[in-house]
Design an enzyme around this catalytic site. Structure first.
Site, PDB file in Angstrom:
ATOM      1  CB  CYS A   1      -0.934  -0.015   1.199  1.00 41.67           C
ATOM      2  SG  CYS A   1      -0.055   0.032   2.776  1.00 41.67           S
TER       3      CYS A   1
ATOM      4  CB  ALA B   1       3.900  -0.733   2.050  1.00 37.30           C
TER       5      ALA B   1
ATOM      6  NE  ARG C   1      12.407  -1.892   0.795  1.00 35.87           N
ATOM      7  CZ  ARG C   1      12.567  -2.032  -0.522  1.00 35.87           C
ATOM      8  NH1 ARG C   1      11.754  -2.802  -1.204  1.00 35.87           N
ATOM      9  NH2 ARG C   1      13.529  -1.425  -1.163  1.00 35.87           N
TER      10      ARG C   1
ATOM     11  CG  HIS D   1       7.686   4.407  -4.310  1.00 35.19           C
ATOM     12  ND1 HIS D   1       7.545   3.561  -5.382  1.00 35.19           N
ATOM     13  CD2 HIS D   1       7.862   3.609  -3.234  1.00 35.19           C
ATOM     14  CE1 HIS D   1       7.634   2.313  -4.972  1.00 35.19           C
ATOM     15  NE2 HIS D   1       7.833   2.315  -3.675  1.00 35.19           N
TER      16      HIS D   1
END
Lengths: 426, 532, 426, 532
Positions: free
Chosen positions: D52, D55, D86, D185
């Site tokens: 999402c 995230a 990650r 992002h």
């Protein structure tokens, strides 16, 4: 057939892994219910064996000794002292059988155990197991064969559903239990000789220490001749199977080279399916699925890692095959003693040697699988160690480990993979 | 009590009965001196706890010497068994460099060696040892077959010494010699005295001592060293925990020898006294009271005011640190009882530490002690030789013309000897209460029987008995290896010992094992119907 | 009853151990055969849950999402988007049941799952599990209760030999299998709800990923009303048992607070003995002897060692009791969420908190038992860590661990003791 | 092939079919330019692999910045999930001191916060963070409920900045915004550009660069840094692997921006170009050929002879080291095929490394890429806005009056632009062979279907798909986390990648799983009757 090397001109062992024949014989006696192990030798032989196995199993190990003295060593043929020993404990302890075995001292002086045993009016099973010959596997096998030769009645009225399992010495108690359970699932009545599954499995019962409380009963051994099927595990047990077949030539014998890894277990189960005409149970099938999954999950860690395995031939050859299934590279197998199983080793180098040899090759290795004594070598060279074999000290629960069949194979892969992950932190 | 013991013994066949009853006594000060049979051959067929002569020589005394290559000449088993079996701790200190303890050197005799003789293999093994390890000394320890087939290890040692220009000492400690590991101690003492002690000439400081019979189990030796160094003594050598052959060479230069384990090193103590004039003092660093007494005795021997003051300061300081914690553990242990069956001196040494926890020792015995360890050295002249002990060499030496010297004047010696026991050990029986039981060379059957009779709360023993005791639902403490704990010596060790005992006595595990099967259903849902 | 503390005025979690309700609900759905978990929320909720459990179990975790968008978040009551989601997968996948649960987003906006489910003509079981409430245990329990309430037929024709096992969320797959086996040994027909014993146990079958391949079947759930006996494990499952009893008030319910340690297992087996009038089998009895032996063998290492346990309440309270049996001192229990089981905690301190709280007490601790994230804390402070709980990362085989009953208790003690030995080399 | 794909798609309901078929194409150069649907809302009910917006913002871009306290404002799950999920590696280097990556800061919203609002709790959380950790900056990342209940995190940030005299930046990255992590992002790029980049004034060296879109998975960033430093570049900042807010403040001073992941950082690259005049260059350090090309392009951009010479020397040296081993692995992998479904750029970047092993990529797709990542930036003007992407703020900036500067003259720029693509990315499709398949936002059903259709030997994906692939008997490589291996970047990383792939392809496990159940009884004793 593959060739394997023995140590060339090495006169001094520095990091031995070889265990003596009397130790193997001791364990074998401890696989017979109500038995009493009697080492024919100086007092130290039994005492030191006792310390060794007590520390490994964290359990009492009942061994008695004939306590051969300097005088006896020189003047007695053994008869007197063995008889005296037996007489000394009989009033208080009445074992079902005495497992008598020789040591370096008494074999060197040539005591004739057969004559001695026959001269004493008590059930004695005897084996010549000098410690300057053979090793753990052969001591165990010789004592096991002695029970077949000296106790079992000749084969008569063979029952196809009765099976005699003959595990090699390195199968852990719970592994023997697991194989017995599997055979029972196939509808077989199973007897194991020797059977350490409930005698050296680390349980707390009562009065455990002076006679062996678990194991196969003498009455069972006597009747083993009716077993239609004999399953020996490990090349070291072939002579025992041969002893059996001499007395019961009609029986069907299969030798299972190993029980570790998916393929070895597949092969074994396939044989059982053909022999019994039965399907394995759902639990077995499901464990195979778990084993497959563990192979996939562990391959990334075990794959291309280089292993050196040191220990008893039957065990480490079996283990090497299991590791190779997950993509492990077996740099070397270092066996304590020569053994026929070494001929099927998948290792790049297969030799009879000691941990000094392991240390010599340690640069070509990521993981050393060996007994307690390998730990120092692994630590010194920054290698990962997985503990297996005799002895395992300063850890508890060695006898509870199960590495065999699908369930054990799953746990084994997980343990090795996790050791590798932990040893290479990221 | 005597009746009950008799009942236990009566289960034996007559001959065994006759033998074993001499090994048992009930302490009674009125009957003193009481005599006990000890250092006698183990009865065949008994589950003995004893080791052999090889174990005593290689395993106990020679083994811990870290700078020598001790080669076991024999089948692999003997060497393997004795490989790191005891928990002698060792470190590479003071640039001594060598630490061979992690190796297990063995000739791994094979059948052909038995038939054709193993001398050649032994020679080659020594050659390999020299080549790879370049040790300053090599020791050869013989196992049973060696004596039987007649390998001459002394000849091999002599040959090798010349061939490789390295000291090589042979010990004829075949397992069948003697009646227990005790014979091995004697052989090791003899060998080290003849070939090592006296061969060095390093200068020594004032108040120099050797510690004899301290094997640094769990670091005991280090703790004792710490205390002695704090007071101001110079420790020349320790025989043999964390020990070194090179340091032992100078042992003859000590002003006083401190004997912790009388059994395994009284030979050396006496030989040093005879040849070099060094007095020895039986000390004991296990237990707080014994530690205090030992420290005071040593200081008093030298009579230096500064030593005496530092001793008292050290004692006060250490006691202040440990007393609160000791008190805590004492509360948990108070009123419990202990049985002890250990070695040749620990059954004696550990009675103090238990007493300091409020615990009575109701039974004690040794595995391989002699009568003097029970009754005191005064009985030595009366100990009968037998077939087993008379074949162990007994070295007799006289004063060394150049190196004999006495630290104390005759007058001082006489005076001190009233206040402490110089060159004397009073044995175990004298410290025990009336009614407690002493059993020599106890065996499996007797352990079971006495456990039932005395119901001790803890049984201090070795690894061999440990799990036998546990299976009876009773705590066992390993007083050889300390169950991977330790140190137990000195003041700080006393706390660790107290903690370990308290932990073991109070762990719920015992409660979970024992009563349920005996007392029937009590708690709802308890799993009480199991038949064990 | 003991009091326990919750975090006082702490507004920021730094090292959380609390997992969200939707995660618990997801696991519960994965304990039903042929089910499909449908998270009603933004796309991330399912994706991140999927990552989390995939890494822990090393297995595919099939969760679908209604993928609530910004517009839907504002304008849709949920009906439209859930229906669309269901229609989108139905042609290719026909689950036995859809396990629908809400997330923080959809509960906050007030979507009525009951109405939504009723409006769709497909078997849907729904539970409100916003992630701003409760935690893993309650999410699991709510979804389990939903199956009872929405699927099970009311109790009729009760069979005393039919048992419903309701394990709490922290029982590993093989532990559930072990309890089922034990109940079967007592002659009971056993059904577990939820049952992850063959769905999250790490096996390699086929077509495992799009629908749940193991677990209890919907038909079984429908018929659970005939179970004469309901065994709930853990305090977190009491509401589920209550839901059951509301529909089947005649059934006998027992709540087993825990299954770790000798006493807990004794109690459980004692109850089974009384309920069934049967003796446990020889294998169970023998494992009790092994467990006793492990208690003795491990007490020296575990005894007086100080433990901090962080994790789900039912699990860590159970574990603390097992460690206390071996003489361990429980410095603290740090629970992810409040829970009734905390009232029986044997710890010196019992609180609801996070790993920051563990770090605050770390000086009073020798061994930290927690999930993967505790490892850094343990390492930083030189403490021993034993990995338990969610998640376990960078190790494989978490789902194969068995810590419960006699066999698991034995292995657990051995593992903890060996970790302590390895962590304090001598 | 198209027919077969159609068959797969036809299983969908009509509306889904219509949607999904636009996300799939078979590469065909004759039809170029080929268009694909991307960055479109995931169909509800599909087992998507997407994350999402939260995230993407917190997990991908903001998360790896090690010197900031990134607080997740929301229920605990969101923060917990993204905690070390990650494998961004990070170390405390050059006295930067802070490394907050091992923490998981979360306000753990409870029901009462949902009902009464969570602003107050957030304020107090910031206060606690300042008190305990004393960070130089704090980032607030919003989760779904935050937007829904209307917490004004920007107001909280402003308040906190004044209250605590610490920079506080709020990111409104609620999970339901946008269609995937891609929106996150963008939001993160915007926030960092507005509040961080340009706020520093440290002097920079010559040939200064930023590395954008490199997250140091498995140490990739470190390997790239090593290469660049060896040649002689000064790396101002990395966005954001092993990254630092304090270094990022000076990012505007770079002479060139290197873009590894175009998807996640093209916003910043373009903004830097618009406001500061900095050119950007799409580089790719995954694969040997790409690494060589990237190094040469960078050197050529600066045009310095010394840089060019050092570049060639470095390339020669590194190749010599790795070639023998690469050859070994290539032999094991040659002729196999790969499918790739990863992120927003890795499905592109990893085709080279597979090709270098002799492996063809038969299917590739992204999880959250946009059309430009497939088709090249030339399509950007033609991408339609939709309800989901138009609500993500799109920043427009003009040249900074004081700080705008161009490194290249107009002539030089035009010339270079013929030799390399400055400020341009050509997308993935152009590098793929005819007949290979491109699938955007692949889902579980399509993975299964394409696996059956294409039978690739390895499937490069993320953790979510890994075990799905494994259960089909096919190797999966995690190209996000590298399966705890790595680095894969640069020359040395290429060997590690090759080794890992070769190991996976050749492990006997696959052989043991697959054929037996399909081909019936072959080997004696094989366990062939199991039904799976």
């Amino acid at each position: 057939m593959r060739a394997y090397a023995t140590i060339g001109n090495k006169n001094m062992q520095v990091y031995p892994i070889k265990l003596s024949q009397p130790m193997g014989a001791t364990l074998a006696v401890l696989g017979v219910k109500g038995s009493l192990a009697l080492a024919h030798g100086a007092v130290g032989c039994s005492s030191l064996t006792k310390i060794f196995f007590t520390r490994h199993f964290c359990d009492p190990i009942a061994i008695r000794t004939t306590a051969v003295s300097e005088l006896a060593a020189i003047f007695d043929g053994g008869e007197g002292i063995v008889r005296e020993a037996v007489q000394n404990f009989l009033p208080r302890v009445r074992p079902e059988v005495i497992g008598l075995f020789s040591t370096g001292l008494t074999s060197a002086k040539g005591d004739d155990l057969k004559r001695i045993a026959n001269s004493i009016n008590y059930p004695i099973v005897y084996a010549e197991t000098p410690d300057f010959e053979g090793g753990l596997e052969s001591g165990w096998a010789k004592m096991a064969a002695a029970f077949i030769e000296q106790v079992m009645k000749p084969g008569l009225n063979l029952r196809p559903d009765k099976v005699l399992l003959m595990p090699h010495v390195s199968l852990h108690p719970l592994e023997v239990e697991g194989v017995k359970d599997l055979l029972a699932e196939f509808g077989l009545e199973v007897h194991a000789l020797p059977d350490i599954s409930d005698s050296l499995d680390g349980h707390l019962g009562i009065n455990q220490a002076s006679l062996c409380q678990g194991g196969i009963a003498m009455d069972e051994i006597k009747q083993l001749g009716s077993a239609g099927l004999v399953i020996s595990v490990g090349a070291s047990m072939l002579p025992v199977a041969e002893a059996f077949l001499r007395k019961s030539p009609q029986a069907l014998h299969i030798n299972i080279p190993g029980l570790m890894g998916l393929q070895a277990t597949d092969t074994f189960i396939g044989q059982l399916m053909r022999l019994t005409g039965r399907e394995p149970g759902p639990r077995v099938k499901h464990w195979r699925r778990r084993h497959r999954d563990a192979l996939i999950d562990s391959h990334f860690y075990i794959g291309r890692k280089r292993f050196i395995l040191a220990g008893e031939p039957d065990r480490i050859v079996d283990m090497a095959a299991a590791l190779a299934e997950a993509g492990g590279i077996i740099t070397a197998i270092i066996a304590s003693t020569p053994g026929k199983s070494l001929e099927r080793s998948v290792a790049h180098r297969t030799l009879v040697g000691d941990l000094e040899d392991a240390e010599g090759m340690i640069d070509d290795c990521d993981v050393l699988i060996s007994n307690y004594h390998g730990e120092r070598i692994a630590r010194r060279h920054g290698k990962i160690q997985v503990l297996r074999g005799f002895p395992i000290l300063e850890q508890i629960g060695a006898q509870l480990k199960v590495d065999t069949l699908y369930d054990g194979g799953t746990h084994f892969l997980v343990e090795v993979a996790n050791a590798i992950i932990a040893g290479h932190p990221h | 009590m005597k009746e009950k013991i008799k009942k236990i013994m009566e289960k034996y066949p007559a001959k065994v009965f006759k033998n074993r009853k001499e090994h048992v006594l009930v302490v009674n000060k009125c009957e003193a001196p009481q005599m006990i049979m000890a250092d006698a051959r183990t009865i065949p067929g008994i589950i003995t706890e004893r080791g052999c002569t090889y174990a005593g020589c290689k395993g106990v005394v020679v083994g811990p010497l870290k700078d020598t290559v001790a080669i076991t000449h024999g089948p692999i088993g003997c060497g393997y068994y004795s490989w790191l079996t005891r928990r002698n701790r060792a470190r590479n200190n003071e640039g001594e460099g060598y630490n061979f303890l992690t190796y297990c050197f063995s000739t791994d005799m094979q059948e052909k060696d038995i038939i054709f003789g193993g001398e050649n293999k032994l020679k080659q093994a020594i050659g390999e040892a020299v080549e790879i390890f370049k040790p300053r000394s090599i020791m050869i320890c013989a196992t049973c077959p060696v004596g039987l087939i007649g390998d001459d290890i002394n000849a091999v040692a002599n040959w090798a010494e010349k061939e490789f220009d390295t000291q090589v000492i042979a010990f004829s400690c075949e397992g069948y010699k003697g009646v227990s590991q005790s014979a091995g101690h004697h052989i090791a003492n003899n060998g080290l005295f003849k070939h090592v002690i006296g061969t060095g000439d390093e200068p020594v400081g004032e108040y120099s001592v050797n510690i004899l019979g301290e094997y640094n189990i769990g670091g005991d030796g280090w703790e004792i060293e710490r205390l002695l160094k704090t007071v101001g003594y110079h420790i020349i050598s320790i025989m043999s925990g964390d020990g070194s052959v090179e340091r032992l060479r100078n042992a003859h230069k000590a002003h006083l020898n401190l004997v912790q384990c009388h059994r395994s090193t009284n030979y050396t103590a006496e030989l040093l006294r005879a040849q070099y004039g060094t007095d020895w003092l039986k000390i004991n660093f296990l237990g707080i009271e014994s530690t205090v007494q030992s420290l005071r005795d040593i200081a008093k021997y030298f009579g230096d005011r500064k030593l005496i003051d530092r001793t008292e300061a050290l004692i006060a300081e250490e006691l202040a640190i440990i007393q609160p914690e000791m008190e805590k553990y004492r509360k948990l242990c108070q009123g419990k009882t202990a049985a002890l069956f250990v070695g040749g001196s620990r059954a004696n040494h550990f009675q103090g530490p238990f007493k300091e926890l409020g615990m009575e020792t109701v039974l004690a015995g040794f595995e391989f002690a002699h009568r003097d360890d029970y009754e005191g050295r005064e009985v030595i002249p009366f100990i009968k030789e037998n077939a087993d002990n008379k074949n162990i060499e007994n070295i007799v030496v006289g004063p060394d013309r150049e190196r004999y010297r006495l630290v104390l004047s005759r007058e001082k010696y006489e005076q001190l000897n009233k206040e402490m026991s110089l060159n004397y050990f009073k044995g175990m029986i004298k410290i025990m209460d009336d009614g407690s039981i002493v059993v020599d060379d106890i065996n499996h059957y007797e352990i079971e029987s006495f456990m039932k009779l005395l119901k001790p709360d803890v049984f201090g023993s070795g690894i061999k008995e440990k799990y036998v005791i546990h299976k009876m639902g009773t705590l066992s403490k390993q007083l050889h290896s300390y169950d991977y704990s330790g140190p137990f010596a000195g003041f700080r060790g006393a706390v660790i010992f107290a903690r370990d005992v308290a932990m073991g006595l109070t762990t719920p595990a015992w409660r979970l094992i024992k009563p349920k099967w005996k007392t029937g259903p009590t708690l709802e849902g308890d799993f009480i119907r199991e038949v064990v």
